[in-house]
Enzyme design. Structure first.
Site, PDB file in Angstrom:
ATOM      1  N   LYS A  54       0.842  -1.200   0.000  1.00 39.77           N
ATOM      2  CA  LYS A  54       0.000   0.000   0.000  1.00 39.77           C
ATOM      3  C   LYS A  54       0.881   1.255   0.000  1.00 39.77           C
ATOM      4  O   LYS A  54       0.623   2.204  -0.732  1.00 39.77           O
ATOM      5  CB  LYS A  54      -0.952  -0.031   1.195  1.00 39.77           C
ATOM      6  CG  LYS A  54      -2.019  -1.120   1.047  1.00 39.77           C
ATOM      7  CD  LYS A  54      -2.802  -1.414   2.318  1.00 39.77           C
ATOM      8  CE  LYS A  54      -3.736  -2.600   2.116  1.00 39.77           C
ATOM      9  NZ  LYS A  54      -4.492  -3.014   3.294  1.00 39.77           N
ATOM     10  N   GLN A  98      -4.538  -1.535   9.475  1.00 37.51           N
ATOM     11  CA  GLN A  98      -4.458  -2.893   8.921  1.00 37.51           C
ATOM     12  C   GLN A  98      -5.046  -3.906   9.905  1.00 37.51           C
ATOM     13  O   GLN A  98      -4.731  -3.896  11.091  1.00 37.51           O
ATOM     14  CB  GLN A  98      -2.986  -3.236   8.601  1.00 37.51           C
ATOM     15  CG  GLN A  98      -2.776  -4.542   7.857  1.00 37.51           C
ATOM     16  CD  GLN A  98      -3.386  -4.556   6.457  1.00 37.51           C
ATOM     17  OE1 GLN A  98      -3.498  -3.536   5.800  1.00 37.51           O
ATOM     18  NE2 GLN A  98      -3.795  -5.721   5.998  1.00 37.51           N
ATOM     19  N   ASP A 121     -10.973   2.632   3.669  1.00 37.28           N
ATOM     20  CA  ASP A 121     -11.212   1.184   3.624  1.00 37.28           C
ATOM     21  C   ASP A 121     -12.711   0.879   3.542  1.00 37.28           C
ATOM     22  O   ASP A 121     -13.106  -0.245   3.249  1.00 37.28           O
ATOM     23  CB  ASP A 121     -10.686   0.529   4.920  1.00 37.28           C
ATOM     24  CG  ASP A 121      -9.422  -0.273   4.701  1.00 37.28           C
ATOM     25  OD1 ASP A 121      -9.219  -0.775   3.579  1.00 37.28           O
ATOM     26  OD2 ASP A 121      -8.649  -0.402   5.665  1.00 37.28           O
TER      27      ASP A 121
HETATM   28  N1  GUN Z   1      -6.818  -7.055   6.244  1.00 34.10           N
HETATM   29  C1  GUN Z   1      -7.152  -7.860   5.214  1.00 34.10           C
HETATM   30  N2  GUN Z   1      -7.649  -7.132   4.196  1.00 34.10           N
HETATM   31  C2  GUN Z   1      -7.636  -5.835   4.592  1.00 34.10           C
HETATM   32  C3  GUN Z   1      -8.047  -4.614   3.979  1.00 34.10           C
HETATM   33  O1  GUN Z   1      -8.537  -4.570   2.846  1.00 34.10           O
HETATM   34  N3  GUN Z   1      -7.873  -3.500   4.734  1.00 34.10           N
HETATM   35  C4  GUN Z   1      -7.355  -3.526   5.984  1.00 34.10           C
HETATM   36  N4  GUN Z   1      -7.244  -2.369   6.647  1.00 34.10           N
HETATM   37  N5  GUN Z   1      -6.978  -4.642   6.586  1.00 34.10           N
HETATM   38  C5  GUN Z   1      -7.120  -5.793   5.887  1.00 34.10           C
END
Ligand code: GUN
Length: 283
Positions: A54, A98, A121
């Site tokens: 990211k 995350q 998100d």
């Molecule tokens: N953990 C697994 N997939 C994701 C996601 O798309 N965003 C976040 N913040 N955590 C995750």
């Protein structure tokens, strides 16, 4: 193999290049670079890899990125304070925590503390609620990415028999909402579902996001179906694999996503899309 591949690497690269151009154009007219803050608590290796992707995508696209690596000994109020500070920081348009978080932390409270207009998100109940009420603003990255993949193959889901396997907050539930919004007939299967094979075998569009390698057998796939595999599982051999038996499913499906190189890169591209949208809303 008879199915055609839906290439997430390609579609996401095209999307990221469009976003990059928009960022260049904004900065040229004196507007600020979009900014994304990414919080990682603890040292889960898979989460660290996702966060790294990211942050790298931000740099390539021309966003400001702020990576906060926090110890897994952090307590709830300390983490809430970190989020409050980012909520108030004008250079930050998007905040991502995350998941999963360590068990001693209250995930719901943390996600609800992120300002809804910085919730790139789309995990905040406000943004999930907007989607549920058919007035989406920030859209859930993985499901929205899947919708763009379907658009790329001109699949019209209106009235289509769609089966979503997995009912998580991140994938299955928002995926069902995105499909409903487009007029699909949606069945959501989960760990209490009786006879999964029967549901799967009548899916014209099958979307699987569970995290169990090979859960869906190739023999269950309806001939000509479109199969989207959101699973990302690392086998003991080190190989990455999805939730669907790929080779066998590809013999029956008309379209299928590979793992890796399918849905994964779309999630990151949609995160960039949402961050740009959040920045534009403040122009
Ligand atoms: N953990 C697994 N997939 C994701 C996601 O798309 N965003 C976040 N913040 N955590 C995750």
């Amino acid at each position: 193999m008879t199915a055609q591949l839906i290439n997430g690497n390609l579609i996401s690269a095209q999307l990221r290049s469009k976003i990059k151009q928009k960022v260049t154009d904004r900065v040229a007219t004196g507007k600020k670079q979009p900014g994304l803050a990414v919080i990682l608590v603890g040292q889960d290796p898979a989460s660290a890899v996702y966060v790294g992707k990211k942050v790298k995508a931000c740099e390539e696209i021309g966003f400001i990125s702020q990576k906060k690596l926090l110890s897994d000994s952090i307590n709830q109020s300390e983490l809430l304070l970190e989020i409050d500070n980012l909520n108030q920081e004008p250079s930050i348009d998007g905040i991502l925590v995350q998941l999963p978080l360590p068990e001693h932390l209250n995930t719901s409270e943390i996600l609800e503390t992120i300002r809804a207009d910085k919730d790139v998100d789309c995990f905040h109940p406000y943004n999930v609620g907007k989607l549920a009420q058919r007035i989406p603003y920030l859209r859930p990255c993985t499901p929205y990415g899947v919708m763009l993949m379907l658009e790329s193959i001109d699949l019209n889901v209106k009235g289509l028999d769609c089966v979503v396997v997995g009912a998580s907050n991140i994938v299955g539930r928002p995926m069902a909402l995105e499909l409903l919004l487009k007029g699909a007939t949606v069945t959501v299967c989960h760990k209490f579902t009786k006879n999964l094979a029967e549901h799967v075998s009548r899916a014209e569009l099958l979307i699987v996001g569970v995290g169990i390698p090979g859960l869906v057998k190739g023999s269950w796939i309806k001939p000509g179906a479109t199969v989207i595999d959101i699973g990302m599982n690392r086998l003991k051999s080190g190989k990455l694999t999805g939730d669907v038996e790929f080779e066998e499913a590809a013999e029956k499906a008309s379209w299928i996503t590979p793992v890796p190189g399918g849905v994964g890169p779309m999630t990151v591209a949609m995160l960039m899309h949402n961050t740009l949208l959040a920045a534009e809303a403040k122009d």
